[in-house]
Design a protein around this motif. Structure first.
Motif, PDB file in Angstrom:
ATOM      1  N   GLY A 250      34.265  42.440  50.410  1.00 31.49           N
ATOM      2  CA  GLY A 250      35.021  43.329  49.549  1.00 31.49           C
ATOM      3  C   GLY A 250      34.332  43.486  48.213  1.00 31.49           C
ATOM      4  N   GLY A 251      34.965  44.217  47.349  1.00 31.27           N
ATOM      5  CA  GLY A 251      34.382  44.418  46.033  1.00 31.27           C
ATOM      6  C   GLY A 251      35.129  45.464  45.247  1.00 31.27           C
ATOM      7  N   HIS A 252      34.645  45.713  44.056  1.00 34.72           N
ATOM      8  CA  HIS A 252      35.305  46.663  43.172  1.00 34.72           C
ATOM      9  C   HIS A 252      34.323  47.160  42.120  1.00 34.72           C
ATOM     10  N   PHE A 253      34.676  48.245  41.465  1.00 37.09           N
ATOM     11  CA  PHE A 253      33.908  48.777  40.352  1.00 37.09           C
ATOM     12  C   PHE A 253      34.793  49.734  39.572  1.00 37.09           C
ATOM     13  N   THR A 254      34.313  50.129  38.413  1.00 37.04           N
ATOM     14  CA  THR A 254      34.989  51.117  37.585  1.00 37.04           C
ATOM     15  C   THR A 254      34.119  52.362  37.511  1.00 37.04           C
ATOM     16  N   TYR A 255      34.742  53.543  37.691  1.00 36.28           N
ATOM     17  CA  TYR A 255      33.967  54.778  37.732  1.00 36.28           C
ATOM     18  C   TYR A 255      34.697  55.874  36.976  1.00 36.28           C
ATOM     19  N   ASP A 256      33.956  56.600  36.147  1.00 34.81           N
ATOM     20  CA  ASP A 256      34.471  57.764  35.428  1.00 34.81           C
ATOM     21  C   ASP A 256      33.802  58.996  36.019  1.00 34.81           C
ATOM     22  N   GLU A 257      34.555  59.781  36.760  1.00 29.92           N
ATOM     23  CA  GLU A 257      33.961  60.917  37.479  1.00 29.92           C
ATOM     24  C   GLU A 257      33.426  61.983  36.532  1.00 29.92           C
ATOM     25  N   ASP A 258      34.055  62.184  35.384  1.00 28.36           N
ATOM     26  CA  ASP A 258      33.585  63.202  34.454  1.00 28.36           C
ATOM     27  C   ASP A 258      32.272  62.812  33.795  1.00 28.36           C
ATOM     28  N   SER A 259      32.160  61.570  33.356  1.00 28.81           N
ATOM     29  CA  SER A 259      30.936  61.133  32.684  1.00 28.81           C
ATOM     30  C   SER A 259      29.904  60.600  33.663  1.00 28.81           C
ATOM     31  N   GLY A 260      30.348  60.285  34.881  1.00 27.32           N
ATOM     32  CA  GLY A 260      29.450  59.742  35.878  1.00 27.32           C
ATOM     33  C   GLY A 260      29.110  58.293  35.676  1.00 27.32           C
ATOM     34  N   GLU A 261      29.917  57.543  34.933  1.00 26.09           N
ATOM     35  CA  GLU A 261      29.592  56.164  34.617  1.00 26.09           C
ATOM     36  C   GLU A 261      30.225  55.190  35.606  1.00 26.09           C
ATOM     37  N   LEU A 262      29.384  54.288  36.113  1.00 23.65           N
ATOM     38  CA  LEU A 262      29.821  53.226  37.015  1.00 23.65           C
ATOM     39  C   LEU A 262      29.594  51.898  36.320  1.00 23.65           C
ATOM     40  N   ALA A 263      30.587  51.017  36.343  1.00 26.28           N
ATOM     41  CA  ALA A 263      30.476  49.730  35.658  1.00 26.28           C
ATOM     42  C   ALA A 263      31.181  48.645  36.462  1.00 26.28           C
ATOM     43  N   ASP A 264      30.930  47.405  36.084  1.00 29.79           N
ATOM     44  CA  ASP A 264      31.660  46.244  36.623  1.00 29.79           C
ATOM     45  C   ASP A 264      31.559  46.136  38.145  1.00 29.79           C
ATOM     46  N   LEU A 265      30.422  46.490  38.712  1.00 32.07           N
ATOM     47  CA  LEU A 265      30.251  46.435  40.169  1.00 32.07           C
ATOM     48  C   LEU A 265      30.057  44.995  40.632  1.00 32.07           C
ATOM     49  N   VAL A 266      30.939  44.560  41.518  1.00 30.38           N
ATOM     50  CA  VAL A 266      30.856  43.222  42.110  1.00 30.38           C
ATOM     51  C   VAL A 266      31.152  43.347  43.600  1.00 30.38           C
ATOM     52  N   VAL A 267      30.314  42.720  44.425  1.00 32.67           N
ATOM     53  CA  VAL A 267      30.525  42.696  45.875  1.00 32.67           C
ATOM     54  C   VAL A 267      30.543  41.248  46.336  1.00 32.67           C
ATOM     55  N   ASP A 268      31.563  40.884  47.106  1.00 35.03           N
ATOM     56  CA  ASP A 268      31.703  39.533  47.650  1.00 35.03           C
ATOM     57  C   ASP A 268      31.703  39.582  49.173  1.00 35.03           C
ATOM     58  N   ILE A 269      30.995  38.612  49.781  1.00 38.75           N
ATOM     59  CA  ILE A 269      30.892  38.523  51.235  1.00 38.75           C
ATOM     60  C   ILE A 269      31.204  37.095  51.662  1.00 38.75           C
TER      61      ILE A 269
END
Length: 198
Positions: free
Chosen positions: A59-78
């Motif tokens: 699983g995992g998660h991230f933060t994304y702003d579609e207007d600005s195109g910014e992706l942050a805080d990406l973490v993936v756990d297995i």
């Protein structure tokens, strides 16, 4: 796709949904859908073939702003113990100290640190991978497939394909490397759908 650096996170910009618009929307949290998250690996076996396997739980998660195109805080756990190659004895061996050492190190984690853009749909995410209790930098090549309302229900979804490779000996797994009984290079493939949270 642009690359920005901030105090709290290094951001990878994915394609802007409407070019030229100012950033009006707030960043939104996305969670990887476990029902549409494929984690595939491939390792050479004595030169005869490349053995393919899966991790069934991640699983995992991230933060994304579609207007600005910014992706942050990406973490993936297995979950290391969820490895599956369709052969019980082999699966148990891969879980052992020779390979994943899943009992001592049950979690595999990737945390994004920075990124480089290639074009509007492709880029490379740099991050730290923790495997067998060892943390090393790993690059992940990413393709944005689609973003928008899901055909069923009310979900809003991002679809991503990604790939990476690593040397397992760098993480302390050297079983079978000598004599090329089991390859050192591990190819990884990820297919991801992530759901925007309310």
């Amino acid at each position: 796709m642009t690359f920005r650096t901030g105090r709290k996170a290094l951001l990878l910009a994915l394609p802007v949904a409407m070019a030229g618009m100012s950033a009006l929307a707030e960043p939104r949290r996305y969670t990887i859908d476990p029902e549409h998250f494929s984690i595939v690996f491939s390792v050479e076996h004595i030169g005869y073939q490349h053995q393919t396997g899966l991790f069934l739980d991640g699983g995992g998660h991230f933060t994304y702003d579609e207007d600005s195109g910014e992706l942050a805080d990406l973490v993936v756990d297995i979950d290391a113990a969820s490895v599956f190659t369709d052969h019980d004895a082999r699966d148990n061996h891969v879980r052992s100290k020779d390979f994943l050492d899943a009992k001592a190190h049950p979690g595999i984690r990737f945390v994004m640190t920075s990124a480089d853009a290639i074009d509007d749909r492709h880029g490379t995410i740099h991050g730290d991978l923790t495997l067998r209790g060892v943390t090393l930098p790993v690059d992940v090549d990413v393709t944005l497939n689609r973003i928008g309302p899901y055909p069923w229900g009310e979900n809003y979804v991002i679809g991503i394909s990604a790939g990476a490779h690593l040397k397992r000996s760098d993480f302390g797994s050297t079983y079978g490397v000598e004599g090329n009984l089991v390859g050192d290079d591990v190819q990884l493939r990820f297919e991801i759908e992530a759901i925007r949270q309310p």
